[in-house]
Design an enzyme around this catalytic site. Structure first.
Site, PDB file in Angstrom:
ATOM      1  N   ASP A  45       5.320  -0.978  -3.419  1.00  0.00           N
ATOM      2  CA  ASP A  45       4.278  -2.575  -3.975  1.00  0.00           C
ATOM      3  C   ASP A  45       5.059  -4.384  -3.847  1.00  0.00           C
ATOM      4  O   ASP A  45       5.456  -4.315  -4.857  1.00  0.00           O
ATOM      5  CB  ASP A  45       3.761  -1.578  -5.321  1.00  0.00           C
ATOM      6  CG  ASP A  45       2.351  -2.865  -5.214  1.00  0.00           C
ATOM      7  OD1 ASP A  45       1.784  -3.391  -4.335  1.00  0.00           O
ATOM      8  OD2 ASP A  45       2.027  -2.945  -6.270  1.00  0.00           O
ATOM      9  N   ASP A  90      -0.220  -8.003   1.342  1.00  0.00           N
ATOM     10  CA  ASP A  90       0.091  -6.682   0.396  1.00  0.00           C
ATOM     11  C   ASP A  90      -0.146  -5.890   1.206  1.00  0.00           C
ATOM     12  O   ASP A  90      -0.773  -4.881   1.644  1.00  0.00           O
ATOM     13  CB  ASP A  90      -1.262  -6.845  -0.441  1.00  0.00           C
ATOM     14  CG  ASP A  90      -1.702  -6.532  -1.556  1.00  0.00           C
ATOM     15  OD1 ASP A  90      -0.227  -5.882  -2.720  1.00  0.00           O
ATOM     16  OD2 ASP A  90      -1.958  -5.993  -2.252  1.00  0.00           O
TER      17      ASP A  90
END
Length: 470
Positions: free
Chosen positions: A157, A350
């Site tokens: 992430d 992202d």
């Protein structure tokens, strides 16, 4: 007389040759235009995972990545290449759940952006982060933790700094189900807790929890209200036999949420405690695979494509990687989007957000141009608020998808893979993988598929290259 006849014949032959050349050149030009600037033909079956996609060759590192010692196999956690896809702990979410969690992540980013947007001169005074962004993470890597090492599958992430795993002792009510055995710190000879007074503990900022007998604890609350609490510790992290590092990480003894079998989070954010900040001088790259294949996560500068082109990281946000997008094309035509529509703070790139969010005016222009080029296909209702442009490809073997490119600051033009344009739920519901949102501008994971994305954080830049999983 014979000479005159011969001359006429030669002229006629020359005319025929010229006509043929013109025709052939026209055909090539038209074809090049189709290939280079307008549309690309793809098989509908390629938009979905299949049993053949999970073959050994497609679920391994590419030959190029396998030659790099710091490369890890990266797979979609709900795809056929994932070893997590079996057992009680790993029931896959449906598309409604995926999109709901995706929106929860976006809502969280929106909330923090509204509070934390600052001028570059104010960055040192930025308020502490109170939660990270994971929860909608999609891709998984496997790393070794402890001595002797235990291999664990983690969500990777770019929106989170802290790496953590579930740890023993952990009562059933305090931990969620995971595929692999929980990490036992008492069985590792290299595990050491971090003290409350240490710099590392202070680096947790808003993630810092209450101290326990002078030992540092963390508390992370994620976008979808998942949580992880535990001790901050130093432990050996193994990528390969030759790549072993002492890393600060979270040993979670109280964790809640829908993690679908993974053991924790591999944090790749911009903060001091992120994995690349502690190991490879803040540099890493990845290729997110399309459905049913394997990609890679690579640390350091090795394996970077010679064709990579960089764009600067915006200085207006500290917690995310933000890039300035200055233009979008569909079928080779620049969309008439005023420059003021794109915020100067940039778009957050992202790995955990699935669907790209664009400013409403930019999305309206993209949707209109896309629908015009897709007018021969049956449009259908999506049934979901974030995806409003969907098609029914039932009975079709192949479709033509208009090419879409994004232009980033500095003139870096990135063409999206066809699978990076569509979100495929079923043959009867294949949607344009973008949504309009004036509060959050996010370049999501679908649009990054098959690209090599390079993060050179020390130089404050991110780069893109095509065919990154090859």
């Amino acid at each position: 007389m014979e000479r005159v006849k011969m001359s006429i014949v030669m002229r006629n032959l020359l005319d025929i040759i010229i006509i043929l050349c013109v025709c052939l050149n026209f055909g090539r030009s038209d074809g090049a235009k189709e290939r280079g600037t307008c549309s690309q033909t793809i098989l509908v079956s390629s938009l979905f995972p299949s049993s053949s996609s999970s073959s050994l060759s497609s679920c391994l590192l590419s030959s190029k990545a396998s030659q790099t010692k710091s490369s890890l196999l990266l797979v979609h956690r709900h795809g056929p290449c994932s070893h997590l896809m079996s057992g009680k702990a790993t029931t896959s979410p449906d598309h409604d759940e995926i999109l709901r969690r995706d929106q929860a992540r976006v809502d969280s980013i929106q909330s923090k952006l509204s509070k934390n947007q600052v001028r570059p001169s104010q960055l040192t005074d930025l308020p502490a982060t109170q939660w990270d962004e994971s929860g909608a993470g999609t891709y998984v890597v496997k790393i070794g933790i402890g001595t002797p090492k235990q291999d664990l599958s983690l969500l990777f992430d770019t929106g989170s700094d802290l790496t953590w795993v579930q740890c023993q002792p952990c009562l059933e009510s305090k931990c969620y189900p995971q595929k692999e055995p929980l990490f036992n710190p008492s069985s590792s000879t290299s595990y050491v807790n971090v003290s409350c007074s240490s710099r590392a503990c202070n680096s947790l900022r808003g993630l810092k929890g209450d101290c326990s007998a002078s030992t540092c604890r963390y508390k992370a609350v994620y976008a979808d209200k998942s949580t992880s609490q535990g001790f901050l510790a130093t432990e050996k992290i193994t990528l390969t036999n030759s790549d072993v590092f002492d890393v600060k990480f979270g040993c979670g003894d109280n964790n809640k949420g829908k993690y679908y079998g993974v053991a924790g989070i591999l944090g790749l954010g911009r903060g001091e405690l992120s994995f690349p900040s502690q190991t490879y001088n803040k540099m890493f790259s990845y290729c997110l695979p399309s459905s049913g294949n394997g990609g890679h996560l690579t640390f350091g500068s090795v394996g970077i494509s010679e064709s990579v082109k960089f764009t600067p990281i915006s200085s207006s946000t500290r917690n995310w990687y933000s890039l300035e997008i200055v233009g979008i094309t569909v079928c080779g035509k620049q969309l008439g989007i005023p420059s003021a529509v794109f915020p100067t703070s940039g778009a957050i790139i992202d790995s955990g957000t699935v669907i790209t969010r664009l400013p409403q005016k930019a999305y309206a222009a993209l949707k209109s141009a896309f629908k015009e080029k897709m007018s021969t296909y049956k449009i259908t209702s999506s049934g979901d608020g974030s995806l409003d442009t969907c098609y029914d490809f039932t009975g079709l073997e192949s479709v033509k998808i208009p090419r879409i490119t994004f232009t980033f600051k500095g003139g870096n033009v990135v063409e999206l893979d066809p699978k990076g344009i569509l979100y495929s739920q079923s043959r009867s519901k294949v949607c344009l993988a973008f949504a309009g949102d004036d509060l959050a501008f996010i370049f999501g994971s679908i649009q990054q598929q098959t690209l090599q994305v390079v993060y050179d954080v020390a130089a404050r830049r991110v780069g893109f290259a095509p065919q990154g999983c090859a």
